[in-house]
Write a protein that holds these residues in place. Structure first.
Motif, short mmCIF file in Angstrom:
data_model
loop_
_atom_site.label_atom_id
_atom_site.label_comp_id
_atom_site.label_asym_id
_atom_site.label_seq_id
_atom_site.Cartn_x
_atom_site.Cartn_y
_atom_site.Cartn_z
N PHE A 17 -12.17 24.29 2.74
CA PHE A 17 -12.37 22.93 3.21
C PHE A 17 -13.62 22.85 4.09
CE2 PHE A 17 -11.51 19.49 6.30
CZ PHE A 17 -11.49 18.43 5.41
N GLY A 18 -13.84 23.85 4.92
CA GLY A 18 -15.03 23.88 5.76
C GLY A 18 -16.31 23.94 4.96
N MET A 19 -16.29 24.69 3.86
CA MET A 19 -17.48 24.76 3.00
C MET A 19 -17.79 23.40 2.39
SD MET A 19 -16.62 28.42 1.18
CE MET A 19 -17.69 28.11 -0.19
N VAL A 20 -16.76 22.74 1.88
CA VAL A 20 -16.95 21.41 1.29
C VAL A 20 -17.42 20.43 2.36
CG1 VAL A 20 -15.76 19.49 0.16
CG2 VAL A 20 -15.28 21.84 -0.56
N LEU A 21 -16.81 20.49 3.52
CA LEU A 21 -17.17 19.59 4.60
C LEU A 21 -18.61 19.81 5.07
CD1 LEU A 21 -15.81 17.36 6.23
CD2 LEU A 21 -15.22 19.07 7.93
N ALA A 22 -19.09 21.04 5.05
CA ALA A 22 -20.47 21.32 5.44
C ALA A 22 -21.46 20.68 4.47
CB ALA A 22 -20.70 22.83 5.50
N VAL A 23 -21.16 20.73 3.17
CA VAL A 23 -22.05 20.10 2.19
C VAL A 23 -22.02 18.58 2.36
CG1 VAL A 23 -22.54 19.82 -0.26
CG2 VAL A 23 -21.79 22.03 0.59
N VAL A 24 -20.84 18.01 2.60
CA VAL A 24 -20.74 16.57 2.83
C VAL A 24 -21.52 16.17 4.08
CG1 VAL A 24 -19.14 14.70 3.44
CG2 VAL A 24 -18.56 16.28 1.62
N ALA A 25 -21.42 16.95 5.14
CA ALA A 25 -22.15 16.65 6.38
C ALA A 25 -23.65 16.68 6.14
CB ALA A 25 -21.76 17.64 7.48
N ALA A 46 -20.59 18.36 -3.45
CA ALA A 46 -19.48 18.83 -2.62
C ALA A 46 -18.15 18.64 -3.34
CB ALA A 46 -19.48 18.11 -1.28
N LEU A 47 -18.01 17.53 -4.05
CA LEU A 47 -16.78 17.30 -4.81
C LEU A 47 -16.65 18.30 -5.96
CD1 LEU A 47 -16.79 13.43 -4.74
CD2 LEU A 47 -15.03 14.90 -3.78
N PHE A 48 -17.76 18.62 -6.61
CA PHE A 48 -17.71 19.66 -7.65
C PHE A 48 -17.39 21.03 -7.05
CE2 PHE A 48 -20.17 16.81 -10.55
CZ PHE A 48 -19.26 16.82 -11.59
N LEU A 49 -17.90 21.30 -5.86
CA LEU A 49 -17.57 22.54 -5.16
C LEU A 49 -16.08 22.60 -4.87
CD1 LEU A 49 -18.35 25.17 -3.67
CD2 LEU A 49 -18.80 23.75 -1.65
N ALA A 50 -15.51 21.49 -4.42
CA ALA A 50 -14.07 21.43 -4.17
C ALA A 50 -13.29 21.68 -5.45
CB ALA A 50 -13.69 20.08 -3.56
#
Length: 98
Positions: A17-25, A46-50
């Protein structure tokens, strides 16, 4: 005799979740800096990463990116990611003129 389950460190449990959140940020930062198209594409990425993390990780490793079943999560994240990138790439001009 059963062996005790090793508990993962709390930080590792939320790493996906932190990785996805970092890309979104980072995407939101690009949007704030008037690069809305790049920022929106980054949020789609980020959604594709999730989706990829949800497909690859076990349920106990997925942490906060696990919402429903694996198939539903992967399909939903991928569909929203594709929509975000499609919209970002097809809008002409816009109020920010980028």
């Amino acid at each position: 005799m059963t062996t005790p389950h090793r508990r993962r460190h709390p930080v590792l449990a939320h790493l996906p979740f932190g990785m996805v959140l970092a890309v979104v940020a980072f995407g939101l930062l690009r949007i704030v800096l008037y690069h809305w198209r790049q920022g929106t594409v980054l949020i789609g990425v980020a959604l594709f990463l999730a989706a990829a993390l949800r497909a690859l990780l076990r349920d106990d490793q997925a942490g906060l990116i696990m919402i429903r079943g694996r198939g539903v999560d992967v399909l939903t994240y991928s569909a929203f990611g594709a929509c975000m990138i499609f919209v970002a790439m097809t809008i002409e001009g816009g109020p920010l003129g980028n």
